[in-house]
Design an enzyme around this catalytic site. Structure first.
Site, PDB file in Angstrom:
ATOM      1  N   GLY A  17      -4.831 -16.352  14.284  1.00 17.92           N
ATOM      2  CA  GLY A  17      -4.126 -15.460  15.199  1.00 17.92           C
ATOM      3  C   GLY A  17      -3.935 -14.095  14.579  1.00 17.92           C
ATOM      4  O   GLY A  17      -2.905 -13.452  14.754  1.00 17.92           O
ATOM      5  N   ASN A  19      -5.235 -11.396  15.343  1.00 19.02           N
ATOM      6  CA  ASN A  19      -5.611 -10.310  16.255  1.00 19.02           C
ATOM      7  C   ASN A  19      -4.424  -9.560  16.847  1.00 19.02           C
ATOM      8  O   ASN A  19      -4.584  -8.517  17.449  1.00 19.02           O
ATOM      9  CB  ASN A  19      -6.499 -10.840  17.387  1.00 19.02           C
ATOM     10  CG  ASN A  19      -5.826 -11.938  18.180  1.00 19.02           C
ATOM     11  OD1 ASN A  19      -5.532 -12.996  17.628  1.00 19.02           O
ATOM     12  ND2 ASN A  19      -5.568 -11.710  19.453  1.00 19.02           N
ATOM     13  N   GLY A  21       0.295  -8.970  16.681  1.00 23.32           N
ATOM     14  CA  GLY A  21       1.615  -9.298  16.146  1.00 23.32           C
ATOM     15  C   GLY A  21       1.654  -9.453  14.639  1.00 23.32           C
ATOM     16  O   GLY A  21       1.066  -8.666  13.885  1.00 23.32           O
ATOM     17  N   ILE A  22       2.371 -10.486  14.190  1.00 26.09           N
ATOM     18  CA  ILE A  22       2.577 -10.740  12.767  1.00 26.09           C
ATOM     19  C   ILE A  22       1.253 -11.006  12.055  1.00 26.09           C
ATOM     20  O   ILE A  22       1.053 -10.577  10.923  1.00 26.09           O
ATOM     21  CB  ILE A  22       3.542 -11.933  12.575  1.00 26.09           C
ATOM     22  CG1 ILE A  22       4.928 -11.558  13.100  1.00 26.09           C
ATOM     23  CG2 ILE A  22       3.636 -12.341  11.103  1.00 26.09           C
ATOM     24  CD1 ILE A  22       5.793 -12.763  13.410  1.00 26.09           C
ATOM     25  N   GLY A  23       0.345 -11.707  12.733  1.00 22.14           N
ATOM     26  CA  GLY A  23      -0.954 -12.016  12.135  1.00 22.14           C
ATOM     27  C   GLY A  23      -1.750 -10.765  11.821  1.00 22.14           C
ATOM     28  O   GLY A  23      -2.323 -10.623  10.729  1.00 22.14           O
ATOM     29  N   SER A 144       9.764 -20.825  12.092  1.00 21.77           N
ATOM     30  CA  SER A 144      10.756 -19.958  12.711  1.00 21.77           C
ATOM     31  C   SER A 144      12.126 -20.574  12.558  1.00 21.77           C
ATOM     32  O   SER A 144      12.268 -21.801  12.538  1.00 21.77           O
ATOM     33  CB  SER A 144      10.455 -19.795  14.203  1.00 21.77           C
ATOM     34  OG  SER A 144      11.553 -19.196  14.867  1.00 21.77           O
ATOM     35  N   TYR A 171       9.000 -25.549  21.725  1.00 22.47           N
ATOM     36  CA  TYR A 171       8.682 -24.544  20.713  1.00 22.47           C
ATOM     37  C   TYR A 171       9.509 -24.787  19.445  1.00 22.47           C
ATOM     38  O   TYR A 171       8.971 -24.821  18.330  1.00 22.47           O
ATOM     39  CB  TYR A 171       8.962 -23.132  21.253  1.00 22.47           C
ATOM     40  CG  TYR A 171       8.647 -22.041  20.259  1.00 22.47           C
ATOM     41  CD1 TYR A 171       7.327 -21.655  20.030  1.00 22.47           C
ATOM     42  CD2 TYR A 171       9.650 -21.414  19.522  1.00 22.47           C
ATOM     43  CE1 TYR A 171       7.017 -20.661  19.091  1.00 22.47           C
ATOM     44  CE2 TYR A 171       9.355 -20.423  18.592  1.00 22.47           C
ATOM     45  CZ  TYR A 171       8.042 -20.054  18.384  1.00 22.47           C
ATOM     46  OH  TYR A 171       7.739 -19.090  17.461  1.00 22.47           O
TER      47      TYR A 171
END
Length: 290
Positions: A17, A19, A21-23, A144, A171
């Site tokens: 991931g 691509n 945000g945090i990644g 998280s 989640y």
């Protein structure tokens, strides 16, 4: 032998991931520090767009690859291609995650949130870590603090709890699974030289929860957004776990704000972690010893 001091330069890092945000922020930072970076995205055009952004920001080229964590076969073929192309990966960052409502199922028949946030990363990690030729030095699972709000079947008698599906609960429970998996993985890899950490990146304003359970959730989300971290601030603890020297003895631990943190007591349940491990082995067909 392995170097005594940990240095990120020239090491291969895979960020799922990567691509957005945090990644993306993690990949950018590691590329800037001289790592050989591979980012995964669900489709190649998104991965290529992110790679161009990183190149523009850092002058460094990163390699985009396709990985769909919602399909176990995609994870299998990805690890085969990755190992053929790069050999041993030094750092694996299991960053990709999703928040899904209403309930849906993957092609393999698993509830989507647990599949993408835990089972896919479990299989990816297991396939790389079970072989000394491909086993990473550091495995970082982005969890998280939301894991603290998991309420249903936190002892993992099954992969999905009974009762009505709720996106936020699913989640939170998948993030609890990330921390338990990290602890169990660290225990099973003891003495191999490979360490595993889980990380709370902080409440980050990314797209993950914007299609919340309700309009109310999205209103709360937007109201909280100004107090949230940027993806760059969120990536700090992930980058710390990937680059800091001398944290190896904390393998299995949970980090928040670049410090060791105590997860919820549910995450420390050893028998529950072993049950989750066995459920994951049965679901994915992968175990460390074969």
């Amino acid at each position: 032998g392995r170097p005594v001091t940990w240095d990120i330069e020239g090491r291969t890092a895979v960020i799922t991931g990567g691509n957005s945000g945090i990644g993306l922020a993690t990949a950018t930072d590691l590329a800037r520090r001289g790592a050989v970076v591979v980012i995964t995205a669900r489709d190649l055009s998104r991965g290529r767009a992110a790679a161009s952004r990183i190149k523009a920001d850092t002058g460094v080229s990163v390699a985009p690859m396709v990985l769909d964590l919602a399909a176990l076969n995609s994870v299998r073929s990805f690890t085969d291609t990755l190992s053929a192309r790069y050999g041993r990966i030094d750092i694996l960052v299991n960053n990709a995650g999703c928040y899904v409502t209403p309930r849906r199922e993957t092609v393999d028949g698993f509830e989507w949130t647990m599949a993408v946030n835990h089972l896919g990363p479990f299989l990816l990690t297991c396939r790389l870590a079970r072989d000394t030729a491909t086993r990473p030095d550091r495995i970082i699972n982005v969890a998280s603090d939301m894991h603290r709000s998991a309420r249903r079947d936190v002892r993992f008698s099954s992969l999905e709890p009974r009762g009505r599906y709720r996106g936020t609960e699913a989640y939170a429970r998948s993030k609890l699974a990330n921390i338990m998996f990290t602890r169990e993985l660290a225990r099973r890899l003891e003495g191999t030289g490979t360490v595993a950490f889980s990380v709370h990146p902080g409440l980050v304003a990314t797209r993950i929860a914007q299609d919340g359970d309700s309009r109310v959730a999205s209103v709360i989300w937007k109201a909280a957004a100004p107090r949230m971290k940027t993806p760059e601030q969120g990536a700090e603890t992930v980058v710390y776990a990937a680059t800091a020297a001398g944290i190896e003895q904390s393998t299995g631990s949970y980090f928040a704000d670049t410090r060791l943190a105590e997860p919820d007591s549910a995450a420390l349940d050893i028998s529950a972690s072993a049950r989750l491990w066995n459920l994951s082995v049965n679901a994915t067909g992968c175990n460390l010893d074969h």
